[in-house]
Design an enzyme around this catalytic site. Structure first.
Site: not given
Ligand code: NDP
Length: 503
Positions: A161, A184, A237-238, A259-260, A293, A394
């Site tokens: 995002n 990455k 990420g998530g 940071e989820l 997020c 979410e």
């Molecule tokens: P994901 O959790 O799907 O992915 C995040 C990153 O992790 C991507 O680069 C993904 O790669 C990578 N990834 C996935 N699986 C693994 C693994 N097993 N090992 C290492 N890396 C992995 O999240 P989204 O990209 O869908 O982003 C949305 C989420 O991010 C939402 O839940 C949101 O709330 C959260 N977020 C949190 C923030 C915060 O500050 N708390 C800020 C912004 C977003 P790939 O995409 O290539 O699968």
């Protein structure tokens, strides 16, 4: 810039290891689609474990290289200041890359990337002011002090995002402390991070200090976070991915910042300035198509003003200009991926099944001018309950439930009745009440009479399933350094080494 919008189009993008661009070669590639059109616009290398290993090895070597570990903090700061100037110079190209990549409106990516210049300057300024402390102990002629050291190689994993913004909240403090990095980005939005590596090189950082690998999370991402040469994982990420990552890094005792996700409550009391509150609530959930997020996706409204507020929310939601993210008038662009679109539709279905009343939106936007882009209408549900699935999970899309409440105690209990704890917003003119809510709300950030307000000085990070660790301010210097304690005995006395002195 070599990787500007024109050169990226239709290309297979390289990875960046040890100061060099490495072409995809014969390995697998993954397509990246443009959300506004649904069409492929470049491909990335799906890195193998060997390529990840090469990147980590380069970062490890850079840690020990005299041109990085023997320079002064002020020289390191100088490189970060130079990087900041380059970001400023190339802000518009980087913003356009991100908008093409994730569909976020150009006005917002431009604002975010313009801000990065100040963000790096802030941490450059900090680089030569990172002080330990001198701690008195109960023994004469003993000097007891602490100092912050680099942690080592930090793996930064970013979501789709806000790729550069989220990269930078970890990268800027990491560089200030003297770590080296392997990044990455999300497989859906890698272009701006690859382009950013060019600026790192131009700013004069030694080879290997910053490396970029690309590819699928489960492949390249997993290889990176579980690599024994990585000292810390900075993951955004998530929550479900975060939990998997925590389990993996726990196995190797690697540190992590997570940071989820979130499910932020947005509370409107009857005494609030309603125009400001409605404006904050609508922007709070529909900005970036709800793909933030901190999206305020549970809007709690006090019963005595519920119907009136519902009408205002609906009117404002219907006024949101949805369109091509590069058009200046657009307020909400497409969702970032086709999968996201399907996920949002599924939540809308479940909200209806559970009895929430749709008051606007609820559908994909198709036909002219949306074409095959991933557009979804701003969506509000009335008569929502906090225990409904779409109010608990979410969504990461432009959907909110509007939930009535009758008392302060009730709304606080409901606001906290979630597995997340990232942020919360509340609107009231009663200061005492505002502060009571601040005391009781279980989230890393609480906004009073504002929403989605962030600053480089303000620590940001979640509680509960929203993760742990902090971005911004000195808190992130602590998170990306290791604290060493040094004890110097200059008394010349022989000590009884058989008994540990605990004083
Ligand atoms: P994901 O959790 O799907 O992915 C995040 C990153 O992790 C991507 O680069 C993904 O790669 C990578 N990834 C996935 N699986 C693994 C693994 N097993 N090992 C290492 N890396 C992995 O999240 P989204 O990209 O869908 O982003 C949305 C989420 O991010 C939402 O839940 C949101 O709330 C959260 N977020 C949190 C923030 C915060 O500050 N708390 C800020 C912004 C977003 P790939 O995409 O290539 O699968």
């Amino acid at each position: 810039m070599k990787f500007d919008i024109k050169s990226v189009h239709g290309q297979g993008l390289p990875i960046f290891i040890n100061g060099e661009w490495l072409d995809a070669g014969s390995g697998a590639q993954l397509p990246s689609l443009e959300p506004a059109t649904g069409r492929e616009w470049y491909r990335i290398t799906d890195c193998t474990p060997a390529e990840v290993d090469q990147a980590v090895a380069a970062a490890q070597a850079a840690l020990k290289a005299p041109e990085w570990c023997d320079i002064t903090q002020t020289q390191r700061a100088g490189m970060i200041f130079d990087l900041a100037a380059l970001i400023k110079e190339h802000a518009s190209e980087l913003a356009l890359l991100e908008t093409r990549d994730n569909g976020k409106i150009l006005r917002e990516t431009t604002a975010q990337i313009s801000y990065l210049h100040d963000y790096y300057r802030y941490f450059a300024g900090m680089a030569d002011k990172i002080e330990g402390s001198t701690i008195p102990v109960n023994k004469p002629q003993v000097l007891n002090f602490t100092r912050h050291e680099p942690l080592g190689v930090v793996a930064i994993i970013t979501p789709f995002n806000s790729p550069l913004n989220i990269l930078s909240v970890s990268l800027a403090p990491c560089l200030a402390v003297g770590n080296t990095i392997v990044a990455k980005p999300s497989e859906h939005t890698s272009a701006s991070t690859i382009a950013f590596a060019e600026l790192i090189k131009a700013a004069g950082f030694p080879d290997g200090v910053f490396n970029v690998v690309t590819g699928a999370g489960a492949g390249a991402g997993q290889s990176l976070i579980s690599h024994s040469g990585v000292s810390k994982v900075a993951f955004t990420g998530g929550s479900d991915t975060g939990r998997r990552i925590a389990a993996s890094v726990g196995d190797c005792l690697t540190q992590a910042n997570l940071e989820l996700g979130g499910k932020s409550p947005h509370i409107i009391f009857a005494d609030a300035d309603l125009d400001r509150a409605v404006n904050g609530a609508v922007a709070g959930v529909f900005a970036s198509g709800g793909q933030t997020c901190v999206a305020g996706s549970r809007i709690f409204v006090e019963e005595s003003i519920y119907e009136k507020t519902l009408e205002q929310l609906k009117t404002s939601a219907l006024e949101v200009v949805v369109g091509h993210p590069e058009e200046p008038a657009t307020q909400m662009g497409p969702l970032a991926t086709r999968d996201q679109l399907g996920k949002v539709e599924e939540f809308v279905r479940s909200a209806k099944e559970e009895g929430a009343r749709l008051i606007c939106g609820g559908n994909r936007l198709e036909g002219s001018p949306y074409g095959d882009g991933f557009y979804f209408a701003p969506t509000l549900f009335a008569n929502a309950r906090n225990d409904m699935r779409f109010c608990q999970e979410e969504i990461f899309g432009p959907v909110a439930g509007v939930i009535p409440f009758s008392s302060e105690a009730e709304v606080i209990a409901q606001a906290n009745d979630t597995r997340f704890g990232l942020s919360a917003g509340l609107w009231t003119r009663d200061l005492d009440r505002a502060m009571r809510c601040v005391d009781s709300i279980d989230s890393g950030t609480v906004w009073v009479n504002t929403f989605r307000s962030a600053a480089m000085m303000s620590p940001m990070g979640g509680f509960k399933d929203s993760g742990y660790g902090k971005h911004n301010g000195f808190a992130s210097i602590r998170d990306f350094s290791r604290l060493k304690n040094v004890v110097v005995d200059y008394s010349g006395q022989k000590q009884d080494a058989f008994v540990v002195k605990l004083k």
